[in-house]
Design an enzyme around this catalytic site. Structure first.
Site, short mmCIF file in Angstrom:
data_model
loop_
_atom_site.label_atom_id
_atom_site.label_comp_id
_atom_site.label_asym_id
_atom_site.label_seq_id
_atom_site.Cartn_x
_atom_site.Cartn_y
_atom_site.Cartn_z
N ASP A 116 9.27 50.38 -35.81
CA ASP A 116 9.94 50.78 -34.57
C ASP A 116 11.15 49.89 -34.29
OD1 ASP A 116 9.95 52.61 -32.49
OD2 ASP A 116 8.84 51.30 -31.13
N GLY A 174 6.17 52.06 -21.69
CA GLY A 174 7.10 51.01 -22.13
C GLY A 174 8.49 51.53 -21.82
N1 ADP Z 1 6.81 64.93 -14.29
C1 ADP Z 1 6.90 63.62 -14.22
N2 ADP Z 1 7.51 63.01 -13.16
C2 ADP Z 1 7.60 61.68 -13.08
N3 ADP Z 1 7.10 60.84 -14.01
C3 ADP Z 1 6.51 61.38 -15.07
C4 ADP Z 1 6.36 62.78 -15.25
N4 ADP Z 1 5.69 63.00 -16.41
C5 ADP Z 1 5.43 61.79 -16.93
N5 ADP Z 1 5.92 60.82 -16.13
C6 ADP Z 1 5.80 59.37 -16.27
O1 ADP Z 1 6.13 58.95 -17.57
C7 ADP Z 1 5.42 57.74 -17.86
C8 ADP Z 1 4.77 57.88 -19.23
O2 ADP Z 1 5.77 58.12 -20.16
P1 ADP Z 1 5.47 58.38 -21.71
O3 ADP Z 1 6.77 58.49 -22.41
O4 ADP Z 1 4.52 59.52 -21.82
O5 ADP Z 1 4.74 57.03 -22.03
P2 ADP Z 1 4.29 56.32 -23.38
O6 ADP Z 1 5.15 55.09 -23.43
O7 ADP Z 1 2.84 56.01 -23.17
O8 ADP Z 1 4.54 57.29 -24.52
C9 ADP Z 1 4.40 57.54 -16.72
O9 ADP Z 1 4.91 56.59 -15.79
C10 ADP Z 1 4.37 58.91 -16.08
O10 ADP Z 1 4.08 58.85 -14.71
C1 UVW Z 2 7.56 49.63 -27.89
C2 UVW Z 2 6.83 50.14 -26.70
O1 UVW Z 2 6.94 49.65 -25.60
O2 UVW Z 2 6.04 51.19 -26.92
P1 UVW Z 2 5.35 52.09 -25.77
O3 UVW Z 2 6.49 52.69 -24.99
O4 UVW Z 2 4.60 53.13 -26.56
O5 UVW Z 2 4.49 51.20 -24.95
#
Ligand code: ADP
Ligand code: UVW
Ligand code: MG
Length: 257
Positions: A8, A70
């Site tokens: 990453d 993250g």
């Molecule tokens: N429709 C939405 N409106 C606001 N925030 C959202 C929405 N859908 C997801 N999120 C937010 O996105 C975040 C998770 O992002 P994601 O990219 O799925 O995380 P990860 O890093 O675990 O892959 C959480 O804070 C969640 O509340």
């Molecule tokens: C690198 C990192 O923060 O990964 P994630 O967004 O999945 O927590």
């Protein structure tokens, strides 16, 4: 059995030396204590996709904002990473769901020397108990914070936005200007309130948001008179892993025959 790993950090490997150096003694920097950056698979996908969607902007100075659990930002020039907010670990930079982002390292020293925190307790505090969760005392999930009437939830959101705009401003400095912003990941793709609040704090850099386009979830959410084009691009880290794996396998087969 063949095993393939996709780092990453890889996308940031070409960052200028100045952006990857930590101001530590040579003995440590020589051993690999440097800024690596993360969310590289996401930024690599964004760079590829932007080249398809808007090849002229892709050649320019672009700030990509990966706002998920993250959260980080990447300064790209011509689709190449020249600076990013995460560093030696994924703890640096923006305030996140449960991570602090940048804080005075003196806090860590003080907690251990004066407050009797163990190294493990400090790690847990910085990675899992802080950020949106720690400040709000409600949740690490942005949707839950918007839905909460607790004033600490509103304060956590305000600090998240301030932190993001402050980090963005530093990267705009590294880019020596700004042509575009790309929002991506859970919050970046789905949360018009956070996008608008961050863009409002970047008005000084020529960012003008189209409120209607932002709320309706359009691809381009800046006004036509904005100096900076603002786009939303859904990220696809899994696709980048599949692409790298497929390319490697083809290369392997090519060298076998
Ligand atoms: N429709 C939405 N409106 C606001 N925030 C959202 C929405 N859908 C997801 N999120 C937010 O996105 C975040 C998770 O992002 P994601 O990219 O799925 O995380 P990860 O890093 O675990 O892959 C959480 O804070 C969640 O509340
Ligand atoms: C690198 C990192 O923060 O990964 P994630 O967004 O999945 O927590
Ligand atoms: Mg993710």
């Amino acid at each position: 059995m063949l095993q393939i790993a996709c780092f990453d950090t890889g996308f940031h490997h070409a960052m200028p030396a100045i952006a990857s150096h930590l101001a530590l003694p040579r003995t440590l920097s020589d051993r690999g204590f440097r800024r690596y950056g993360f969310h590289g698979l996401s930024y690599e996908y964004i760079a590829l996709r932007l080249r398809e969607l808007d090849p002229i902007l892709a050649q320019g100075r672009v700030l990509a904002a990966h706002l998920g659990n993250g959260a980080s930002m990447c300064a790209m020039r011509g689709g190449v990473s020249i600076d990013t907010t995460m560093g030696f670990t994924a703890l640096d930079g923006l305030m996140m769901g449960t991570r602090t982002g940048s804080i005075d390292p003196g806090v860590v020293v003080h907690l251990q020397l004066q407050e009797g925190f163990s190294a493990g307790e400090v790690e847990s505090l910085l990675y899992r108990q802080s950020g949106l969760l720690g400040v709000s005392g409600v949740s690490s999930d942005m949707r839950a914070l918007h839905a909460s009437a607790d004033p600490h939830a509103a304060e956590a959101i305000e600090l998240f936005v301030w932190s993001a705009a402050r980090q963005a401003s530093a990267l705009i400095g590294s880019l020596e200007g700004l042509d575009g912003i790309i929002f991506t990941a859970g919050i970046g793709e789905n949360d018009p309130i956070i996008r608008a609040a961050i863009c409002a704090r970047l008005a000084w850099a020529g960012v003008r948001l189209d409120e209607g386009a932002n709320v309706s979830g359009a691809d381009v959410i800046s006004r036509s008179d904005s100096d900076v084009t603002v786009r939303v691009i859904p990220t696809d880290e899994e696709r980048m892993i599949a692409m790298h794996t497929s390319n490697l396998l083809e290369h392997e087969q090519g060298t076998d025959s």
